[in-house]
Design a protein around this motif. Sequence first.
Motif, PDB file in Angstrom:
ATOM      1  N   MET A 172      54.160 -21.486  49.101  1.00 32.73           N
ATOM      2  CA  MET A 172      52.719 -21.750  48.986  1.00 32.73           C
ATOM      3  C   MET A 172      52.500 -23.250  48.810  1.00 32.73           C
ATOM      4  O   MET A 172      53.033 -23.848  47.880  1.00 32.73           O
ATOM      5  CB  MET A 172      52.158 -20.996  47.784  1.00 32.73           C
ATOM      6  N   THR A 173      51.736 -23.837  49.706  1.00 25.62           N
ATOM      7  CA  THR A 173      51.408 -25.260  49.594  1.00 25.62           C
ATOM      8  C   THR A 173      49.909 -25.413  49.393  1.00 25.62           C
ATOM      9  O   THR A 173      49.106 -24.660  49.945  1.00 25.62           O
ATOM     10  CB  THR A 173      51.832 -26.038  50.857  1.00 25.62           C
ATOM     11  N   ILE A 174      49.548 -26.397  48.568  1.00 24.04           N
ATOM     12  CA  ILE A 174      48.145 -26.692  48.276  1.00 24.04           C
ATOM     13  C   ILE A 174      47.939 -28.185  48.455  1.00 24.04           C
ATOM     14  O   ILE A 174      48.718 -29.004  47.945  1.00 24.04           O
ATOM     15  CB  ILE A 174      47.767 -26.280  46.840  1.00 24.04           C
ATOM     16  N   LEU A 175      46.892 -28.541  49.162  1.00 28.66           N
ATOM     17  CA  LEU A 175      46.540 -29.947  49.360  1.00 28.66           C
ATOM     18  C   LEU A 175      45.209 -30.217  48.668  1.00 28.66           C
ATOM     19  O   LEU A 175      44.196 -29.589  48.999  1.00 28.66           O
ATOM     20  CB  LEU A 175      46.458 -30.278  50.857  1.00 28.66           C
ATOM     21  N   ILE A 176      45.226 -31.116  47.719  1.00 28.34           N
ATOM     22  CA  ILE A 176      44.005 -31.544  47.008  1.00 28.34           C
ATOM     23  C   ILE A 176      43.582 -32.875  47.610  1.00 28.34           C
ATOM     24  O   ILE A 176      44.338 -33.854  47.582  1.00 28.34           O
ATOM     25  CB  ILE A 176      44.257 -31.683  45.495  1.00 28.34           C
ATOM     26  N   LYS A 177      42.374 -32.913  48.153  1.00 20.78           N
ATOM     27  CA  LYS A 177      41.908 -34.083  48.890  1.00 20.78           C
ATOM     28  C   LYS A 177      40.922 -34.912  48.072  1.00 20.78           C
ATOM     29  O   LYS A 177      39.971 -34.400  47.499  1.00 20.78           O
ATOM     30  CB  LYS A 177      41.225 -33.642  50.192  1.00 20.78           C
ATOM     31  N   GLN A 178      41.193 -36.220  48.012  1.00 18.02           N
ATOM     32  CA  GLN A 178      40.250 -37.235  47.534  1.00 18.02           C
ATOM     33  C   GLN A 178      39.742 -36.986  46.106  1.00 18.02           C
ATOM     34  O   GLN A 178      38.559 -37.138  45.794  1.00 18.02           O
ATOM     35  CB  GLN A 178      39.087 -37.371  48.519  1.00 18.02           C
ATOM     36  N   ALA A 179      40.676 -36.598  45.240  1.00 20.07           N
ATOM     37  CA  ALA A 179      40.349 -36.468  43.811  1.00 20.07           C
ATOM     38  C   ALA A 179      40.441 -37.838  43.147  1.00 20.07           C
ATOM     39  O   ALA A 179      41.237 -38.695  43.536  1.00 20.07           O
ATOM     40  CB  ALA A 179      41.319 -35.506  43.137  1.00 20.07           C
ATOM     41  N   THR A 180      39.642 -38.035  42.114  1.00 14.56           N
ATOM     42  CA  THR A 180      39.785 -39.216  41.262  1.00 14.56           C
ATOM     43  C   THR A 180      40.813 -38.878  40.192  1.00 14.56           C
ATOM     44  O   THR A 180      40.533 -38.125  39.257  1.00 14.56           O
ATOM     45  CB  THR A 180      38.455 -39.613  40.613  1.00 14.56           C
ATOM     46  N   ILE A 181      42.014 -39.396  40.363  1.00 11.53           N
ATOM     47  CA  ILE A 181      43.131 -39.064  39.473  1.00 11.53           C
ATOM     48  C   ILE A 181      43.060 -39.926  38.222  1.00 11.53           C
ATOM     49  O   ILE A 181      42.870 -41.148  38.301  1.00 11.53           O
ATOM     50  CB  ILE A 181      44.474 -39.271  40.200  1.00 11.53           C
ATOM     51  N   VAL A 182      43.189 -39.284  37.059  1.00 10.49           N
ATOM     52  CA  VAL A 182      43.240 -39.995  35.779  1.00 10.49           C
ATOM     53  C   VAL A 182      44.631 -39.766  35.214  1.00 10.49           C
ATOM     54  O   VAL A 182      44.989 -38.643  34.842  1.00 10.49           O
ATOM     55  CB  VAL A 182      42.169 -39.487  34.793  1.00 10.49           C
ATOM     56  N   ASN A 183      45.430 -40.841  35.156  1.00 14.82           N
ATOM     57  CA  ASN A 183      46.840 -40.656  34.809  1.00 14.82           C
ATOM     58  C   ASN A 183      47.461 -41.977  34.385  1.00 14.82           C
ATOM     59  O   ASN A 183      47.247 -43.004  35.036  1.00 14.82           O
ATOM     60  CB  ASN A 183      47.599 -40.103  36.022  1.00 14.82           C
ATOM     61  N   GLU A 184      48.181 -41.946  33.278  1.00 16.60           N
ATOM     62  CA  GLU A 184      48.949 -43.094  32.805  1.00 16.60           C
ATOM     63  C   GLU A 184      48.115 -44.374  32.745  1.00 16.60           C
ATOM     64  O   GLU A 184      48.548 -45.443  33.196  1.00 16.60           O
ATOM     65  CB  GLU A 184      50.217 -43.265  33.643  1.00 16.60           C
ATOM     66  N   GLY A 185      46.914 -44.236  32.180  1.00 17.67           N
ATOM     67  CA  GLY A 185      46.091 -45.402  31.884  1.00 17.67           C
ATOM     68  C   GLY A 185      45.263 -45.941  33.018  1.00 17.67           C
ATOM     69  O   GLY A 185      44.652 -47.018  32.879  1.00 17.67           O
ATOM     70  N   SER A 186      45.198 -45.229  34.139  1.00 10.92           N
ATOM     71  CA  SER A 186      44.393 -45.736  35.251  1.00 10.92           C
ATOM     72  C   SER A 186      43.698 -44.599  35.986  1.00 10.92           C
ATOM     73  O   SER A 186      44.015 -43.425  35.801  1.00 10.92           O
ATOM     74  CB  SER A 186      45.263 -46.536  36.226  1.00 10.92           C
ATOM     75  N   GLN A 187      42.726 -44.977  36.828  1.00  6.04           N
ATOM     76  CA  GLN A 187      42.009 -44.036  37.684  1.00  6.04           C
ATOM     77  C   GLN A 187      42.072 -44.544  39.117  1.00  6.04           C
ATOM     78  O   GLN A 187      41.902 -45.735  39.373  1.00  6.04           O
ATOM     79  CB  GLN A 187      40.541 -43.904  37.261  1.00  6.04           C
ATOM     80  N   TYR A 188      42.286 -43.613  40.053  1.00  3.99           N
ATOM     81  CA  TYR A 188      42.308 -43.977  41.468  1.00  3.99           C
ATOM     82  C   TYR A 188      42.062 -42.724  42.296  1.00  3.99           C
ATOM     83  O   TYR A 188      42.319 -41.599  41.838  1.00  3.99           O
ATOM     84  CB  TYR A 188      43.638 -44.627  41.860  1.00  3.99           C
ATOM     85  N   VAL A 189      41.578 -42.904  43.511  1.00  2.00           N
ATOM     86  CA  VAL A 189      41.310 -41.788  44.417  1.00  2.00           C
ATOM     87  C   VAL A 189      42.522 -41.573  45.314  1.00  2.00           C
ATOM     88  O   VAL A 189      43.051 -42.527  45.905  1.00  2.00           O
ATOM     89  CB  VAL A 189      40.054 -42.048  45.261  1.00  2.00           C
ATOM     90  N   ALA A 190      42.974 -40.319  45.400  1.00  2.00           N
ATOM     91  CA  ALA A 190      44.147 -40.027  46.232  1.00  2.00           C
ATOM     92  C   ALA A 190      44.178 -38.549  46.580  1.00  2.00           C
ATOM     93  O   ALA A 190      43.415 -37.737  46.044  1.00  2.00           O
ATOM     94  CB  ALA A 190      45.433 -40.428  45.503  1.00  2.00           C
ATOM     95  N   ASP A 191      45.082 -38.204  47.497  1.00  2.00           N
ATOM     96  CA  ASP A 191      45.397 -36.820  47.828  1.00  2.00           C
ATOM     97  C   ASP A 191      46.686 -36.423  47.102  1.00  2.00           C
ATOM     98  O   ASP A 191      47.548 -37.274  46.825  1.00  2.00           O
ATOM     99  CB  ASP A 191      45.634 -36.650  49.332  1.00  2.00           C
ATOM    100  N   ILE A 192      46.822 -35.141  46.814  1.00  2.03           N
ATOM    101  CA  ILE A 192      48.047 -34.613  46.216  1.00  2.03           C
ATOM    102  C   ILE A 192      48.474 -33.370  46.968  1.00  2.03           C
ATOM    103  O   ILE A 192      47.661 -32.467  47.195  1.00  2.03           O
ATOM    104  CB  ILE A 192      47.850 -34.283  44.717  1.00  2.03           C
ATOM    105  N   LEU A 193      49.761 -33.330  47.336  1.00  2.00           N
ATOM    106  CA  LEU A 193      50.327 -32.156  47.996  1.00  2.00           C
ATOM    107  C   LEU A 193      51.230 -31.422  46.999  1.00  2.00           C
ATOM    108  O   LEU A 193      52.144 -32.019  46.415  1.00  2.00           O
ATOM    109  CB  LEU A 193      51.136 -32.567  49.228  1.00  2.00           C
ATOM    110  N   ILE A 194      50.947 -30.131  46.809  1.00  2.00           N
ATOM    111  CA  ILE A 194      51.742 -29.276  45.927  1.00  2.00           C
ATOM    112  C   ILE A 194      52.605 -28.365  46.794  1.00  2.00           C
ATOM    113  O   ILE A 194      52.105 -27.709  47.714  1.00  2.00           O
ATOM    114  CB  ILE A 194      50.828 -28.426  45.017  1.00  2.00           C
ATOM    115  N   LYS A 195      53.906 -28.345  46.492  1.00  5.23           N
ATOM    116  CA  LYS A 195      54.840 -27.528  47.270  1.00  5.23           C
ATOM    117  C   LYS A 195      55.891 -26.936  46.334  1.00  5.23           C
ATOM    118  O   LYS A 195      56.467 -27.653  45.511  1.00  5.23           O
ATOM    119  CB  LYS A 195      55.512 -28.384  48.339  1.00  5.23           C
ATOM    120  N   ASP A 196      56.095 -25.636  46.425  1.00 13.25           N
ATOM    121  CA  ASP A 196      57.084 -24.942  45.593  1.00 13.25           C
ATOM    122  C   ASP A 196      56.867 -25.203  44.110  1.00 13.25           C
ATOM    123  O   ASP A 196      57.818 -25.356  43.337  1.00 13.25           O
ATOM    124  CB  ASP A 196      58.510 -25.350  45.984  1.00 13.25           C
ATOM    125  N   GLY A 197      55.600 -25.276  43.712  1.00 12.31           N
ATOM    126  CA  GLY A 197      55.253 -25.443  42.313  1.00 12.31           C
ATOM    127  C   GLY A 197      55.250 -26.860  41.805  1.00 12.31           C
ATOM    128  O   GLY A 197      54.802 -27.126  40.684  1.00 12.31           O
TER     129      GLY A 197
END
Length: 443
Positions: free
Chosen positions: A1-26
Amino acid sequence: MTILIKQATIVNEGSQYVADILIKDGLIDQIAPSISAQADTEINAEGLHLLPGCIDDQVHFREPGLTYKGNIYSESRAAVAGGITSFMEMPNTVPNTLTQELLTDKYNIAAQTSLANYSFFMGASNDNLDEVLRTDAANVCGIKVFMGSSTGNMLVDNPQTLEKLFAQSPMLIATHCEDEATIKSNLNHFKQLLGENIPVRLHPKIRSAEACYLSSSMAVALAKQHNTRLHILHISTEKETHLFDNTIPLKDKKITAEACVHHLWFSDADYETKGNLIKWNPAVKTAADRDGILAALLDGRIDIIATDHAPHTIEEKAKPYLEAPSGGPLVQHALPAVLEMHHQGKLSLEQVVEKMAHNPAICFNVEKRGFIREGYWADLVLVNLNSPWTVSKQNILYKCGWSPFEGQVFRSAVTHTFVSGNLVWANGKLNDELMGKRLTFEL
């Protein structure tokens, strides 16, 4: 099962940025400004914020033995709806989790029924040190010590036992710190004045700031004496915050501390309207204590925000003060409440993520969770910061069916929750076919 998250504003490790994330095999397979890969599911997250899933290091899910209040399935369901993807559950169930066999039983239940990732504390008593020392630090989050009254045989008040625990424990000790003798003295004082008709507003006078400080300071002294890895739970007073250091990086700290949502939100003025619904141990105290806890959270003396989720039935809470149990349900509303504090200007989004995801992962050495990184488990939460909703009985998922936040309008809503790569919560709908995973810990 693969999931693609498009154009989220990621909040992580002290910063924010817009990106895509691909989830594969958990796992988080790829993070990039734009990913064109085909996926089984694609989610347009434009305008939404993507956070690492919250790790709640203190919950009471009531199974086994108290399942009329809640169980691992019902409360993990509420947790994922609230953006909590992993929990660490306490041993004061019935029977108390004081043997390795009983600990294994809880893990077996969770493997079949928990929608969130899970770990369980091993419980300490005055007479089970040998069992405690058998605990596997790679597969169990820690040892829980009640240095204040608790359910069953879990009050550890023998000084020799405490010395041995702190001297010999090979892993993190998490403590509930309230001095029992002080509490009993305070209670007897008010019983002599008022008989059995003690109002709940006196709860913070009975379970007083002095009771908390006496116990917390003793725990810190023992930890320093024996070089113990100590984590003090649910700090409720401003005075206690000065026991902790903010000059050491968290990864190097031997002594850490947690604040709970209710101690950051409510004050003793709220007993008038909320009554026993905000009766917790340790007690909700003054506004000055609340503000002092927030200040310590912001400057790094306090490391983690958690819930101490502890459901009781509304019938139990409706009893007179002396009969009503302490504790309340919080996992579904903790992240929305802390995001509301962000809207109020009290915390940045980066600080919310640090205290609810990054720091619990660092504090407990959780393997490959708590951060949005390639190769890490995809424990993720999408939130809409501009989607107001009101807490009501109609949208509460706790088995107990109530919340101290009923009637509260939260401006932020959890839209999607991913647990170990599985989409378990999406726009108000739950997928309860896939279970979470057992947490593991780096040694």
